[in-house]
Design a protein around this motif. Structure first.
Motif, PDB file in Angstrom:
ATOM      1  N   VAL A 115       8.622  10.037 -11.989  1.00  0.00           N
ATOM      2  CA  VAL A 115       8.775   8.791 -12.736  1.00  0.00           C
ATOM      3  C   VAL A 115       8.107   8.948 -14.094  1.00  0.00           C
ATOM      4  O   VAL A 115       7.230   9.800 -14.281  1.00  0.00           O
ATOM      5  CB  VAL A 115       8.142   7.602 -11.968  1.00  0.00           C
ATOM      6  N   ALA A 116       8.508   8.097 -15.032  1.00  0.00           N
ATOM      7  CA  ALA A 116       7.870   8.079 -16.341  1.00  0.00           C
ATOM      8  C   ALA A 116       6.465   7.499 -16.219  1.00  0.00           C
ATOM      9  O   ALA A 116       6.198   6.650 -15.368  1.00  0.00           O
ATOM     10  CB  ALA A 116       8.698   7.263 -17.319  1.00  0.00           C
ATOM     11  N   GLU A 171      -3.317  14.756 -16.585  1.00  0.00           N
ATOM     12  CA  GLU A 171      -2.670  14.223 -15.386  1.00  0.00           C
ATOM     13  C   GLU A 171      -1.154  14.331 -15.442  1.00  0.00           C
ATOM     14  O   GLU A 171      -0.490  14.267 -14.404  1.00  0.00           O
ATOM     15  CB  GLU A 171      -3.078  12.757 -15.201  1.00  0.00           C
ATOM     16  N   ALA A 172      -0.593  14.487 -16.639  1.00  0.00           N
ATOM     17  CA  ALA A 172       0.854  14.654 -16.807  1.00  0.00           C
ATOM     18  C   ALA A 172       1.088  15.346 -18.147  1.00  0.00           C
ATOM     19  O   ALA A 172       0.351  15.107 -19.115  1.00  0.00           O
ATOM     20  CB  ALA A 172       1.569  13.321 -16.759  1.00  0.00           C
ATOM     21  N   LEU A 197       2.284   9.483  -5.904  1.00  0.00           N
ATOM     22  CA  LEU A 197       2.916  10.782  -5.663  1.00  0.00           C
ATOM     23  C   LEU A 197       4.027  11.055  -6.670  1.00  0.00           C
ATOM     24  O   LEU A 197       4.187  12.189  -7.146  1.00  0.00           O
ATOM     25  CB  LEU A 197       3.465  10.831  -4.241  1.00  0.00           C
ATOM     26  N   GLN A 198       4.788  10.025  -7.016  1.00  0.00           N
ATOM     27  CA  GLN A 198       5.862  10.211  -7.994  1.00  0.00           C
ATOM     28  C   GLN A 198       5.304  10.576  -9.367  1.00  0.00           C
ATOM     29  O   GLN A 198       5.864  11.420 -10.070  1.00  0.00           O
ATOM     30  CB  GLN A 198       6.713   8.948  -8.086  1.00  0.00           C
ATOM     31  N   GLN A 218       0.830  -1.199   0.000  1.00  0.00           N
ATOM     32  CA  GLN A 218       0.000   0.000   0.000  1.00  0.00           C
ATOM     33  C   GLN A 218       0.868   1.253   0.000  1.00  0.00           C
ATOM     34  O   GLN A 218       0.578   2.230  -0.702  1.00  0.00           O
ATOM     35  CB  GLN A 218      -0.925  -0.008   1.217  1.00  0.00           C
ATOM     36  N   THR A 219       1.913   1.218   0.785  1.00  0.00           N
ATOM     37  CA  THR A 219       2.841   2.361   0.807  1.00  0.00           C
ATOM     38  C   THR A 219       3.487   2.564  -0.553  1.00  0.00           C
ATOM     39  O   THR A 219       3.652   3.703  -1.025  1.00  0.00           O
ATOM     40  CB  THR A 219       3.923   2.138   1.875  1.00  0.00           C
ATOM     41  N   ARG A 220       3.830   1.435  -1.197  1.00  0.00           N
ATOM     42  CA  ARG A 220       4.454   1.519  -2.503  1.00  0.00           C
ATOM     43  C   ARG A 220       3.502   2.160  -3.510  1.00  0.00           C
ATOM     44  O   ARG A 220       3.904   3.007  -4.316  1.00  0.00           O
ATOM     45  CB  ARG A 220       4.867   0.119  -2.974  1.00  0.00           C
TER      46      ARG A 220
END
Length: 286
Positions: free
Chosen positions: A147-148, A191-192, A140-141, A132-134
């Motif tokens: 991140v790509a 979103e990006a 967030l990344q 879940q943390t991952r």
């Protein structure tokens, strides 16, 4: 009047009699002695003074010296132009070398980030809490551009006008135009976003130096491809009705700027380089 006396007759005078000296000067500009000397020279077959002066040695030397000075000035100007051109070429090569070095460093950063991601996966995938943390970290990344990311979206291509005649440069794409496009895509639900392979992050600067647009401090050339991830079915339409879409339509009509919006089923946006120099997690941050 007394009778028997003949009237007095006054002699006629020239109107310019009081200007006799000036009249003589204009009528005879040379002294009699100069006139006699000139007549003797003409009788003897000598050339006028103006023709003989051109053959004087002093004048010839002066003309030669003037020619040498002009030649030296031309050579100096050419040498200066050559030095300026050489310095300019050196600066261009230095810019290219630094640009290549920055690209290599960015590749190194990307490789290190990939290694970090693999280490995080190996540490967090062993438990449900870790997984879940991952997922939260990945979200967030992706949001911050660390991140790509891959997904459907649109590409807004913006290019300079075919005929560039405006003195103020408004027939070329400016930094404010790209800023309007990016803001319009965010408002439409993107979103990006990336421009010519440069990911747009909270720390990205889109600005112009002279005629060169820089994104993340990297020089860019037209055409500019602004890629955005989102619902490809609605993103293009929402962007057209946003402030950024209306801005593009306006500059296309007034200044001849070219633009095109196309939808894609899959786009890949690279990771951005977003190092934090001053910000650190606060106390109690999760």
């Amino acid at each position: 009047m007394a009778t028997g006396q003949a009237p007095r007759v006054r002699p006629l005078r020239r109107p310019d009699e009081s200007m006799s000296l000036l009249n003589d000067l204009f009528a005879k500009p040379l002294e009699p002695g100069y006139e006699d000397a000139a007549a003797r020279r003409r009788a003897a077959g000598e050339k006028p003074t103006s023709e003989r002066t051109w053959r004087s040695p002093a004048l010839a030397l002066g003309l030669v010296a003037l020619g040498l000075l002009l030649t030296m000035a031309v050579v100096e100007v050419r040498n200066t132009a050559s030095v300026v051109s050489s310095e300019r070429q050196g600066l261009i090569e230095q810019i290219h070398n630094e640009d290549a070095r920055v690209s290599r460093l960015q590749d190194d950063v990307t490789a290190l980030e990939s290694e970090i991601s693999e280490l995080e996966d190996s540490l967090l995938q062993n438990s449900a809490t870790g997984q879940q943390t991952r997922e939260e970290v990945e979200s967030l990344q992706a949001t911050t551009g660390a991140v790509a990311v891959t997904g459907p979206g649109v590409v807004v291509t913006v290019d300079d006008a075919e005929e560039q005649n405006a003195e103020d440069g408004t027939d070329r794409v400016l930094d404010v135009d790209l800023q309007q496009v990016v803001n319009g895509l965010w408002a439409a639900g993107a979103e990006a976003v990336s421009i010519n392979g440069q990911r747009i992050t909270p720390l990205t600067a889109i600005r112009q130096a002279q005629d060169i647009i820089q994104i993340n401090y990297r020089p860019m050339n037209a055409p500019y491809e602004v890629s955005a991830l989102g619902d490809s079915r609605s993103l293009a339409n929402d962007f057209a009705h946003s402030a950024g879409g209306r801005w593009l339509s306006s500059i296309a009509g007034k200044n001849g700027i070219y633009y095109k919006v196309s939808s894609h089923d899959s786009l890949t946006l690279p990771a951005g380089n977003t190092p934090l120099s001053y910000a650190t997690p606060g106390e109690g941050a999760s």
